[in-house]
Design a protein around this motif. Structure first.
Motif, PDB file in Angstrom:
ATOM      1  N   ILE A 133       0.860  -1.184   0.000  1.00 25.53           N
ATOM      2  CA  ILE A 133       0.000   0.000   0.000  1.00 25.53           C
ATOM      3  C   ILE A 133       0.891   1.226   0.000  1.00 25.53           C
ATOM      4  CG2 ILE A 133      -1.783   1.271   1.256  1.00 25.53           C
ATOM      5  CD1 ILE A 133      -2.689  -1.382   2.437  1.00 25.53           C
ATOM      6  N   PRO A 134       0.826   2.008  -1.004  1.00 28.02           N
ATOM      7  CA  PRO A 134       1.714   3.190  -1.067  1.00 28.02           C
ATOM      8  C   PRO A 134       1.338   4.196   0.023  1.00 28.02           C
ATOM      9  CG  PRO A 134       0.079   3.278  -2.825  1.00 28.02           C
ATOM     10  CD  PRO A 134      -0.076   1.929  -2.185  1.00 28.02           C
ATOM     11  N   GLU A 135       2.333   4.821   0.575  1.00 24.59           N
ATOM     12  CA  GLU A 135       2.098   5.850   1.585  1.00 24.59           C
ATOM     13  C   GLU A 135       1.592   7.111   0.907  1.00 24.59           C
ATOM     14  OE1 GLU A 135       5.496   6.566   3.930  1.00 24.59           O
ATOM     15  OE2 GLU A 135       5.651   4.502   4.698  1.00 24.59           O
ATOM     16  N   ARG A 136       0.447   7.548   1.384  1.00 18.55           N
ATOM     17  CA  ARG A 136      -0.173   8.737   0.804  1.00 18.55           C
ATOM     18  C   ARG A 136       0.285   9.981   1.559  1.00 18.55           C
ATOM     19  NH1 ARG A 136      -6.415   7.880   1.030  1.00 18.55           N
ATOM     20  NH2 ARG A 136      -6.281   9.971   0.109  1.00 18.55           N
ATOM     21  N   GLU A 137       0.389  11.043   0.843  1.00 16.81           N
ATOM     22  CA  GLU A 137       0.722  12.306   1.478  1.00 16.81           C
ATOM     23  C   GLU A 137      -0.497  12.839   2.236  1.00 16.81           C
ATOM     24  OE1 GLU A 137       2.186  15.057  -1.317  1.00 16.81           O
ATOM     25  OE2 GLU A 137       3.978  13.861  -1.844  1.00 16.81           O
ATOM     26  N   GLN A 138      -0.249  13.458   3.355  1.00 19.81           N
ATOM     27  CA  GLN A 138      -1.316  14.028   4.177  1.00 19.81           C
ATOM     28  C   GLN A 138      -0.993  15.498   4.427  1.00 19.81           C
ATOM     29  OE1 GLN A 138      -0.913  11.026   7.352  1.00 19.81           O
ATOM     30  NE2 GLN A 138      -3.031  10.439   6.909  1.00 19.81           N
TER      31      GLN A 138
ATOM     32  N   ALA B 124      -0.307  20.067  11.056  1.00 22.79           N
ATOM     33  CA  ALA B 124      -0.645  19.939  12.476  1.00 22.79           C
ATOM     34  C   ALA B 124       0.355  19.101  13.253  1.00 22.79           C
ATOM     35  CB  ALA B 124      -2.041  19.327  12.620  1.00 22.79           C
ATOM     36  N   ILE B 125       1.236  18.383  12.559  1.00 22.79           N
ATOM     37  CA  ILE B 125       2.172  17.481  13.245  1.00 22.79           C
ATOM     38  C   ILE B 125       3.054  18.205  14.263  1.00 22.79           C
ATOM     39  CG2 ILE B 125       4.259  16.100  12.857  1.00 22.79           C
ATOM     40  CD1 ILE B 125       2.850  14.789  10.508  1.00 22.79           C
TER      41      ILE B 125
ATOM     42  N   VAL C  20      -8.194  19.276   9.964  1.00 24.84           N
ATOM     43  CA  VAL C  20      -7.904  17.849   9.883  1.00 24.84           C
ATOM     44  C   VAL C  20      -8.995  17.064  10.596  1.00 24.84           C
ATOM     45  CG1 VAL C  20      -6.485  17.896  11.966  1.00 24.84           C
ATOM     46  CG2 VAL C  20      -6.106  16.121  10.261  1.00 24.84           C
ATOM     47  N   ALA C  21      -9.307  15.847  10.099  1.00 22.72           N
ATOM     48  CA  ALA C  21     -10.359  15.019  10.675  1.00 22.72           C
ATOM     49  C   ALA C  21      -9.891  14.385  11.980  1.00 22.72           C
ATOM     50  CB  ALA C  21     -10.772  13.933   9.686  1.00 22.72           C
TER      51      ALA C  21
ATOM     52  N   VAL D 261      -6.287  12.342  13.232  1.00 26.66           N
ATOM     53  CA  VAL D 261      -5.526  12.685  14.429  1.00 26.66           C
ATOM     54  C   VAL D 261      -5.383  11.467  15.333  1.00 26.66           C
ATOM     55  CG1 VAL D 261      -5.488  14.142  16.484  1.00 26.66           C
ATOM     56  CG2 VAL D 261      -6.206  15.101  14.293  1.00 26.66           C
ATOM     57  N   ARG D 262      -6.450  10.698  15.474  1.00 27.10           N
ATOM     58  CA  ARG D 262      -6.400   9.494  16.328  1.00 27.10           C
ATOM     59  C   ARG D 262      -5.340   8.512  15.827  1.00 27.10           C
ATOM     60  NH1 ARG D 262     -10.357   8.498  20.019  1.00 27.10           N
ATOM     61  NH2 ARG D 262     -12.145   9.922  20.061  1.00 27.10           N
ATOM     62  N   GLN D 263      -5.309   8.275  14.518  1.00 21.35           N
ATOM     63  CA  GLN D 263      -4.343   7.334  13.966  1.00 21.35           C
ATOM     64  C   GLN D 263      -2.917   7.805  14.210  1.00 21.35           C
ATOM     65  OE1 GLN D 263      -5.365   6.855   9.843  1.00 21.35           O
ATOM     66  NE2 GLN D 263      -7.357   5.899  10.287  1.00 21.35           N
ATOM     67  N   TYR D 264      -2.679   9.082  13.983  1.00 22.41           N
ATOM     68  CA  TYR D 264      -1.327   9.598  14.166  1.00 22.41           C
ATOM     69  C   TYR D 264      -0.926   9.569  15.639  1.00 22.41           C
ATOM     70  CZ  TYR D 264       2.698  12.655  14.237  1.00 22.41           C
ATOM     71  OH  TYR D 264       3.951  13.155  14.439  1.00 22.41           O
ATOM     72  N   VAL D 265      -1.824   9.994  16.531  1.00 16.92           N
ATOM     73  CA  VAL D 265      -1.506  10.035  17.959  1.00 16.92           C
ATOM     74  C   VAL D 265      -1.239   8.633  18.488  1.00 16.92           C
ATOM     75  CG1 VAL D 265      -2.448  10.552  20.244  1.00 16.92           C
ATOM     76  CG2 VAL D 265      -2.713  12.193  18.389  1.00 16.92           C
ATOM     77  N   ARG D 266      -2.028   7.657  18.039  1.00 14.07           N
ATOM     78  CA  ARG D 266      -1.809   6.288  18.509  1.00 14.07           C
ATOM     79  C   ARG D 266      -0.439   5.775  18.067  1.00 14.07           C
ATOM     80  NH1 ARG D 266      -4.536   2.265  20.721  1.00 14.07           N
ATOM     81  NH2 ARG D 266      -3.938   0.118  20.254  1.00 14.07           N
TER      82      ARG D 266
END
Length: 510
Positions: free
Chosen positions: A46-51, A57-58, A95-96, A100-105
């Motif tokens: 699965i290619p990494e998509r740009e966000q 917000a990172i 940002v949704a 945010v949940r996915q990144y924080v986890r």
């Protein structure tokens, strides 16, 4: 899997060639070759998509998570709380929450901040059970960060909860918070579940048996509820209130609130509890507030009057004019050796003598401290005026803001005019007026006297009485009516004049 099966069937029983299968099914020949080589599709990368939105917000998110390393463990940000702050502080990002949940986890896992625990869901009847616990919360009081202990009582059926902060988790605070929680819910629950806190449990026996403290037995008997206790170290047995404390702290005590005093913090907690009533717990059809209204009919009625929450002590007034309660000393305007009753509450201490409250102090939670009121020493200071300037009671009075600058100004004027000792004695006489007129009126009278240039006891007393006279209603004339029939002529002094030595003796006095 289905397309692979279709390709293989078509190749064997249909077109028979790779080109024919690809043309008939409308797919690439490479896919036909892969299906013929293996019936199980190979795992695709699965290619990494740009966000682009998340990238903005990172830095903000990483800064919060890094700051949480130094924050108190139970007052760190959740992913939801971070997303709420993003919406408020960086609305341009948009940002949704799921992103945010996915990144924080993932970030917390890399930082080693994740912890997992499994809970078993339970069902409860209206008014059947509530759970009680203390949890810690930090707040900033006038620039100083201090730890507070927050009482929480949570209804397991409706999900409603009551929160109240105290400086220490004492037994008096524990019982007082119960009564406030009962008033908040409008009734008493059948069963309250606790851990083995010292305010309620004196000794842990075998199984679920406990030797309860006498005051807790009297308290629950007064309110009519039953108590159940968890096994030691098994917090999951009251997971409802454990989760409530964490959820409430993360949403209403993050970031650390800045307040002036404990009363303001409790107003903040009360506002949070009211706001929580509009929340709908996952899996339920109605809000917390609607559940609380429905549950109120199933609660036990409130007692006609509250339970006496004070712990009682019976000391004597010592040579410093203080009564000892627990580890501290509190002043009282009584002679040395007088036996008194001291009632210790969660926030204040009362000293009683002959069924009358003679002193009331804010409770001190330190050890071996003296809590003094200058007014209690005024009678002794009239005989020892030189002790006023260096007295601990005066120092505490200044620290509490109850000694205005006008008092120092008046004191200096009195000492300059009458001398140090006589001026100090005159200042003590002025302070004694506060017992009769109250400290607020005395302060205004002193300030007014200094403005008029009349800095003496008589002027201040006149101003106090004058202020009092201004508030009296004006006199009005009353018609006495028929009382006029009692009118008599004015008396005459002619008979007395005859008794004078120079009166001519030409007439015999009858």
């Amino acid at each position: 899997m289905e397309i692979y099966e279709q390709i293989r069937r078509e190749y064997e029983h249909g077109a028979g060639t790779i080109k024919g299968v690809a043309k008939k099914l409308g797919i690439h020949r490479r896919m036909v070759r892969e299906a013929l080589a293996s019936a199980v599709p190979r795992e695709r990368k699965i290619p990494e998509r740009e966000q682009p939105k998340l990238a903005a917000a990172i830095p903000f998110i990483d800064g919060i998570l890094e700051a949480d390393r130094k924050a108190h463990r139970k007052q760190r940000h959740t992913a939801h709380r971070i997303w709420m702050r993003l919406c408020r502080e960086m609305p341009e990002v948009g940002v949704a929450e799921s992103t945010v949940r996915q990144y924080v986890r993932a970030k917390k896992a890399a930082m080693g901040l994740l912890g997992q625990e499994t809970f078993v869901s339970q069902s409860y009847q209206w008014g059947d059970e509530a759970q009680v616990d203390w949890y810690e919360g930090w707040a900033e009081f006038d620039g100083e960060e201090r730890k507070t202990y927050i009482f929480c009582l949570r209804s397991m059926a409706s999900g409603g909860a009551y929160h109240r902060a105290y400086p220490h988790a004492t037994q008096q605070a524990f019982l007082e918070a119960h009564e406030l929680a009962f008033a908040y819910f409008g009734g008493v629950f059948q069963v309250l579940r606790y851990d083995n806190l010292k305010s309620a449990v004196k000794k842990i026996l075998r199984g679920y048996q406990r030797e309860e403290t006498s005051r807790f037995i009297g308290f629950r008997s007064h309110w009519g509820f039953q108590a159940e206790f968890c096994n030691p170290g098994e917090g999951h047995e009251k997971g409802g209130v454990e989760g409530e404390g964490g959820q409430f702290r993360r949403n209403y005590l993050v970031p650390v609130p800045r307040v002036r005093n404990l009363e303001e913090l409790n107003l903040l907690l009360a506002a949070g509890s009211r706001e929580e009533q509009s929340r709908v717990i996952a899996g339920r059809a109605q809000s917390i507030g609607a559940g609380m209204i429905a549950e109120r009919e199933h609660l036990l009625p409130l007692a006609a009057e509250g339970y006496d929450l004070a712990s009682l002590h019976y000391p004597e007034i010592n040579a410093s004019g203080c009564a000892k309660a627990l580890t501290n000393f509190y002043s009282a305007p009584l002679p040395v050796g007088t036996a008194v009753l001291v009632k210790v509450y969660s926030a204040y201490v009362e000293i009683w003598h002959q069924a009358k409250c003679v002193a009331r102090h804010e409770r001190c939670y330190e050890r071996h401290q003296k809590v003094l009121d200058l007014e209690h020493y005024l009678d002794a200071l009239t005989k020892k005026p030189g002790a006023l300037a260096g007295s601990t009671a005066l120092e505490q009075c200044r620290a509490q803001g109850r000694w205005p600058a006008s008092y120092d100004q008046l004191w200096e004027v009195l000492k300059g005019r009458e001398g140090k000792q006589a001026g100090t004695r005159a200042m003590i006489d002025v302070l004694l007026l506060g017992r009769e007129y109250g400290p607020a009126r005395l302060r205004r009278a002193v300030e007014e006297a200094l403005e008029l240039g009349g800095s003496n006891l008589g002027t201040i007393r006149y101003l106090l009485n004058g202020t009092n006279l201004e508030k009296r209603p004006e006199a009005t004339a009353i018609d006495i009516g028929a009382l006029s029939r009692y009118d008599r002529p004015q008396p005459s002094l002619e008979d007395y004049e005859r008794l004078r030595a120079n009166w001519p003796a030409t007439e015999v006095i009858q």
